[in-house]
Design a protein around this motif. Structure first.
Motif, PDB file in Angstrom:
ATOM      1  N   MET A 238       0.830  -1.205   0.000  1.00  0.00           N
ATOM      2  CA  MET A 238       0.000   0.000   0.000  1.00  0.00           C
ATOM      3  C   MET A 238       0.866   1.257   0.000  1.00  0.00           C
ATOM      4  O   MET A 238       0.622   2.204  -0.755  1.00  0.00           O
TER       5      MET A 238
ATOM      6  N   SER B  89       2.383   1.957  -3.418  1.00  0.00           N
ATOM      7  CA  SER B  89       1.482   1.993  -4.574  1.00  0.00           C
ATOM      8  C   SER B  89       1.633   3.296  -5.358  1.00  0.00           C
ATOM      9  O   SER B  89       1.873   4.352  -4.778  1.00  0.00           O
TER      10      SER B  89
ATOM     11  N   ALA C 220      -3.476   1.802  -3.764  1.00  0.00           N
ATOM     12  CA  ALA C 220      -3.325   1.348  -2.382  1.00  0.00           C
ATOM     13  C   ALA C 220      -4.646   0.811  -1.847  1.00  0.00           C
ATOM     14  O   ALA C 220      -4.694  -0.223  -1.171  1.00  0.00           O
TER      15      ALA C 220
ATOM     16  N   LEU D 221      -0.054   7.776   4.234  1.00  0.00           N
ATOM     17  CA  LEU D 221       0.335   7.674   2.829  1.00  0.00           C
ATOM     18  C   LEU D 221       0.535   9.037   2.166  1.00  0.00           C
ATOM     19  O   LEU D 221       1.397   9.184   1.302  1.00  0.00           O
TER      20      LEU D 221
ATOM     21  N   SER E 141       5.717   6.335  -2.948  1.00  0.00           N
ATOM     22  CA  SER E 141       5.310   5.557  -4.120  1.00  0.00           C
ATOM     23  C   SER E 141       6.502   4.973  -4.872  1.00  0.00           C
ATOM     24  O   SER E 141       7.489   5.661  -5.128  1.00  0.00           O
TER      25      SER E 141
ATOM     26  N   ALA F 133       5.891  -1.914  -5.227  1.00  0.00           N
ATOM     27  CA  ALA F 133       4.485  -2.252  -5.034  1.00  0.00           C
ATOM     28  C   ALA F 133       4.161  -3.590  -5.671  1.00  0.00           C
ATOM     29  O   ALA F 133       3.467  -4.426  -5.077  1.00  0.00           O
TER      30      ALA F 133
END
Length: 369
Positions: free
Chosen positions: A91, A94, A100, A158, A213, A218
């Protein structure tokens, strides 16, 4: 996985719940009483328990702490992506917040959430809905509260900025403890006594990029999630064998042919799948969905994928794919352009499905139906 009490779950969610309960005065022995879970197991990152065991602990905690409104929010604020192991890292890395969220929904049993959640696209908005049938009625408010707080906490981890939620509809009645909830969770509109649970967001916001990210990481972490789930399913008796046959048939086999391949009747197949908490339709949809994603990621056009998966038309495949992913297959394909493009086979768990190879050229790549 089905919704039976025999669902295999990661122990991380129960470990977090136990930590929360102990912090509020419940002895660990009381928290785990009757669940068959040993205290030492809570510290095992790869530990697994059954849904039935998790629900026993959940009820013990909720009843032991008084089941007051807002209790679930306090528990949910303890949940962070890193609490979920490889799922959390998938997540965090991502490419988008949407990615995510989709990973979290795809691997529910690796997280804290017990109910199944799914996305519903509504033009410029996206609604997060949930199916609470697996959650006992007396535990639903706590479970919903916890999941809302968990979603808020993870979003804050995030993204470097607050993420506004357009609306939250809750099935339970208002209470003074919720007066500051909208501010804390950054919710513009909060409704109680609603007919169903909904979290409504602006679709464009889901395209925001998490601070850490990394598309390659991911994919690697999600593959680990896939492998964990596949190992669990292989231990699930008839369900695992059905999935293998579906993968070999590229998802096109019907219930009768699968039953014949297992040398049992259709009625027996249905009964045995029900005993494992699932259905043939659920297994078939899940398998075809995974195959569709993998085939699109190899560079095949939407038309080719629809044909390989046995759809009568591209529009039928596109409609089904939109239901799975909340976006068209062409949009999904373009977002994953170049991912494993040279692959000549699709691997799902221990099975490999040969799909050949095709170079993509110009607008032919990922065309929407």
């Amino acid at each position: 996985m089905g919704d039976g009490l025999g669902r295999v779950r990661s122990i991380g969610g129960t470990a977090l719940l136990a930590e929360f309960a102990v912090g509020r005065g419940l002895p660990i022995q009381a928290v785990l009483k009757g669940s068959g879970i040993e205290e030492r197991e809570l510290a095992e990152p790869a530990g697994e328990i059954l849904l039935e065991q998790e629900l026993i602990v959940l009820r013990t905690v909720v009843e032991g702490l008084g089941n007051e409104p807002g209790l679930g929010f306090l528990a949910g604020f303890h949940c962070h992506p890193t609490s979920f192991g490889v799922l959390g890292f998938a997540m965090i890395s991502s490419p988008t917040l949407r990615g995510a969220l989709e990973i979290a929904l795809r691997y529910t049993d690796l997280s804290v959430a017990i109910a199944h959640h799914y996305l519903e696209v509504r033009g410029a908005e996206v609604a997060l809905l949930r199916d609470d049938r697996v959650v006992p009625a007396d535990l639903r408010r706590f479970a919903q509260e916890r999941d809302i707080a968990m979603i808020s906490t993870i979003q804050q981890d995030l993204l470097p900025m607050p993420f506004p939620v357009t609306r939250v509809d809750l099935e339970w009645e208002a209470h003074p403890v919720y007066e500051t909830l909208g501010v804390v969770l950054n919710v513009e509109e909060l409704n109680f006594d609603a007919p169903r649970f909904e979290i409504v967001m602006r679709a464009a916001m889901l395209e925001m990029r998490p601070a850490q990210s990394n598309a390659a990481l991911a994919r690697a972490y999600e593959q680990q999630c896939v492998e964990i789930m596949q190992r669990r399913r292989q231990r699930s008796g008839i369900s695992g064998r059905v999935r293998e046959l579906l993968v070999h048939s590229v998802g096109t086999a019907d219930q009768s042919s699968i039953a014949a391949g297992l040398d049992i009747s259709v009625r027996t197949l249905r009964r045995r799948l029900a005993e494992e908490g699932t259905t043939f339709r659920e297994l078939s949809c899940e398998t075809v969905g995974l195959l569709a994603e993998e085939l699109l990621m190899t560079g095949l056009t939407v038309e080719s994928v629809a044909d390989r998966l046995g759809y009568s038309s591209v529009s039928s495949f596109a409609s089904t794919f939109r239901t799975w992913k909340g976006q068209t297959p062409g949009t999904f394909a373009r977002a994953h352009r170049g991912h494993d493009i040279a692959a000549k086979a699709v691997r799902i768990g221990p099975q490999t499905v040969n799909v050949g190879h095709r170079e993509y050229e110009g607008e032919d790549w990922g065309r929407d139906g």
